[in-house]
Design a protein around this motif. Structure first.
Motif, PDB file in Angstrom:
ATOM      1  N   UNK A 183      31.724  30.613  58.728  1.00 30.71           N
ATOM      2  CA  UNK A 183      31.620  31.070  57.389  1.00 30.71           C
ATOM      3  C   UNK A 183      30.841  32.196  57.106  1.00 30.71           C
ATOM      4  N   UNK A 184      29.781  32.522  58.043  1.00 32.67           N
ATOM      5  CA  UNK A 184      29.027  33.643  58.128  1.00 32.67           C
ATOM      6  C   UNK A 184      30.036  35.005  58.371  1.00 32.67           C
ATOM      7  N   UNK A 185      30.897  35.161  58.969  1.00 34.05           N
ATOM      8  CA  UNK A 185      31.749  36.103  58.947  1.00 34.05           C
ATOM      9  C   UNK A 185      32.671  36.343  57.718  1.00 34.05           C
ATOM     10  N   UNK A 186      33.168  35.313  57.489  1.00 33.68           N
ATOM     11  CA  UNK A 186      33.764  35.338  55.831  1.00 33.68           C
ATOM     12  C   UNK A 186      32.832  36.086  54.870  1.00 33.68           C
ATOM     13  N   UNK A 187      31.373  35.613  54.963  1.00 33.62           N
ATOM     14  CA  UNK A 187      30.917  36.309  53.952  1.00 33.62           C
ATOM     15  C   UNK A 187      30.642  37.608  54.093  1.00 33.62           C
ATOM     16  N   UNK A 203      38.983  40.383  43.473  1.00 34.14           N
ATOM     17  CA  UNK A 203      39.507  39.332  44.104  1.00 34.14           C
ATOM     18  C   UNK A 203      38.749  39.030  45.561  1.00 34.14           C
ATOM     19  N   UNK A 204      37.926  39.652  46.114  1.00 36.10           N
ATOM     20  CA  UNK A 204      37.122  39.439  47.293  1.00 36.10           C
ATOM     21  C   UNK A 204      35.813  38.647  46.803  1.00 36.10           C
ATOM     22  N   UNK A 205      35.449  39.065  45.508  1.00 38.30           N
ATOM     23  CA  UNK A 205      34.402  37.998  45.168  1.00 38.30           C
ATOM     24  C   UNK A 205      34.649  36.811  45.083  1.00 38.30           C
ATOM     25  N   UNK A 206      35.828  36.621  44.207  1.00 41.48           N
ATOM     26  CA  UNK A 206      36.514  35.243  43.833  1.00 41.48           C
ATOM     27  C   UNK A 206      36.773  34.518  45.193  1.00 41.48           C
ATOM     28  N   UNK A 207      37.458  35.140  46.162  1.00 38.09           N
ATOM     29  CA  UNK A 207      37.623  34.468  47.600  1.00 38.09           C
ATOM     30  C   UNK A 207      36.220  33.848  48.246  1.00 38.09           C
ATOM     31  N   UNK A 208      35.377  34.999  48.192  1.00 41.08           N
ATOM     32  CA  UNK A 208      34.072  34.598  48.698  1.00 41.08           C
ATOM     33  C   UNK A 208      33.472  33.288  48.033  1.00 41.08           C
ATOM     34  N   UNK A 218      35.199  30.162  49.215  1.00 36.31           N
ATOM     35  CA  UNK A 218      35.060  29.693  50.439  1.00 36.31           C
ATOM     36  C   UNK A 218      33.342  29.039  50.419  1.00 36.31           C
ATOM     37  N   UNK A 219      32.656  29.524  49.734  1.00 37.71           N
ATOM     38  CA  UNK A 219      31.222  29.063  49.432  1.00 37.71           C
ATOM     39  C   UNK A 219      31.396  27.423  48.890  1.00 37.71           C
ATOM     40  N   UNK A 220      32.059  27.593  47.728  1.00 40.02           N
ATOM     41  CA  UNK A 220      32.118  26.121  46.900  1.00 40.02           C
ATOM     42  C   UNK A 220      32.794  25.004  48.131  1.00 40.02           C
ATOM     43  N   UNK A 221      33.819  25.339  48.783  1.00 40.14           N
ATOM     44  CA  UNK A 221      34.497  24.615  49.488  1.00 40.14           C
ATOM     45  C   UNK A 221      33.764  23.986  50.739  1.00 40.14           C
TER      46      UNK A 221
END
Length: 364
Positions: A23-27, A107-112, A115-118
């Motif tokens: 999750x940290x790497x996705x961030x 798009x990158x912000x929306x993806x992040x 994942x944060x909400x999930x």
């Protein structure tokens, strides 16, 4: 004279089956890359900057593959599509839309955010399971000590005095002897059962039937339904807000969600939209899966052409409801667990103490 240091071998760059991002790497990848692109840093240089700072070998391999593909003229979405076990359809399609519309940073912000909400939703569910798990584990430990440590030490005394033991004591002694004698077979049977169930879930019909059954278990079904609704609503909101059309959005959400019942429903909704049917009517015909609120909000979104807003509202409202459901379940589980655990520990304790009390009374 200082000895020359041996050259470090470069890390392997071939993507492996078990490579994943934390999750940290996705961030770092999505949020930090979005910030760099917004600041005017070219995409390839942004990825290289993250690549040079990482210390994770798997993340290094993923970034290396992305940079290599970009260097050879591929797009970021096409590179990510080569790694479906790391980047799902939702990510690939949002990146593709961002590349085509020139809004890659958005798009990158929306993806992040997705994942944060999930991740927050997953933490809520796991936190609700911690207390019951600790209580059950403590109970099992206490009962195991009484049955397999304390009871065997005093059982020979009971048998040597040739006294009539209470039925509870006889049952506990018999159970302890049975488990002690056949524990290897019981462990083997348990392991076999877990493995068999795991592989059975790989069969689509069994998996679908099992998950369908869970939707009718009281209390549990409410939590499951709200979790699934929150997940696919968040996905659909992100996809529609990014410019993905309705039919592909439902297809992508169906591929991204794990619950087979809701996956099939989303696939059917996509097919019904292609046939010119109304989403709200389909939801209304399946009240077991979709609550009246969800149906009403989707219908409003269709009428106003603001489905993305409707799905974001559903996701937010449902997440708040999940908090309430978890609180209610925890409130109900606490006394229920206490009664069950107290009864079990009390039964075993009485089975051990009663013969001792009878013996001391007889001696007195």
């Amino acid at each position: 004279m200082a000895k020359p240091q041996p050259e470090q071998k470069p890390w392997p760059t071939k993507i492996r089956v078990f490579d994943r991002m934390t999750s940290k790497e996705r961030l770092v990848l999505f949020k930090h890359l979005a910030a760099m692109i917004e600041a005017g840093v070219p995409l390839e240089k942004g990825l290289l900057a993250i690549h040079e700072q990482t210390r994770s070998k798997s993340f290094h391999r993923i970034l290396h593959s992305l940079v290599k593909d970009l260097d050879s003229g591929e797009t970021l979405s096409s590179s990510m599509k080569k790694m479906p076990h790391i980047f799902n359809e939702l990510v690939v399609n949002l990146i593709s839309v961002g590349e085509k519309t020139g809004t890659l940073s958005d798009s990158l912000v929306r993806i992040n955010d997705h994942f944060e909400k999930a991740g927050e939703l997953r933490k809520k569910v796991l936190s609700a399971l911690i207390y019951p798990f600790i209580v059950v584990a403590g109970t099992i430990g206490t009962v195991a000590y009484l049955v397999f440590v304390l009871l065997p030490q005093i059982t020979p005394l009971f048998l040597s005095l040739n006294v009539d033991l209470p039925a509870s004591t006889t049952f506990v002694i018999f159970s302890a002897e049975f488990v002690t004698t056949y524990w290897k077979w019981m462990v083997a049977l348990l392991v076999f059962g877990v493995i068999a169930f795991y592989f059975a879930l790989k069969i689509h019909r069994f998996r679908y039937a099992f998950h369908s059954l869970t939707l009718y278990i009281p209390l549990v079904n409410t939590l499951i339904k709200k979790i699934q609704v929150a997940r696919f609503s968040q996905m659909l909101g992100v996809l529609l807000a990014s410019g993905v059309s309705v039919v592909p959005a439902f297809k992508i959400a169906a591929e991204s969600i794990e619950h087979p019942v809701y996956r099939r429903s989303l696939e059917k909704i996509a097919a019904s939209i292609q046939g010119g049917e109304n989403i709200g009517l389909y939801l209304q015909a399946h009240p077991v899966l979709f609550s009246p609120l969800v149906t009403q909000m989707v219908s409003v979104g269709e009428e106003t052409a603001r489905l993305d807003k409707s799905f974001f509202f559903i996701a937010k409202f449902t997440e708040e409801e999940i908090d309430e459901v978890i609180k209610v379940m925890t409130t109900l589980l606490e006394p229920l667990l206490m009664i069950m655990i107290g009864g079990l520990v009390g039964f075993v304790a009485l089975a051990v103490i009663t013969p001792i009390y009878q013996l001391t009374s007889g001696i007195g």
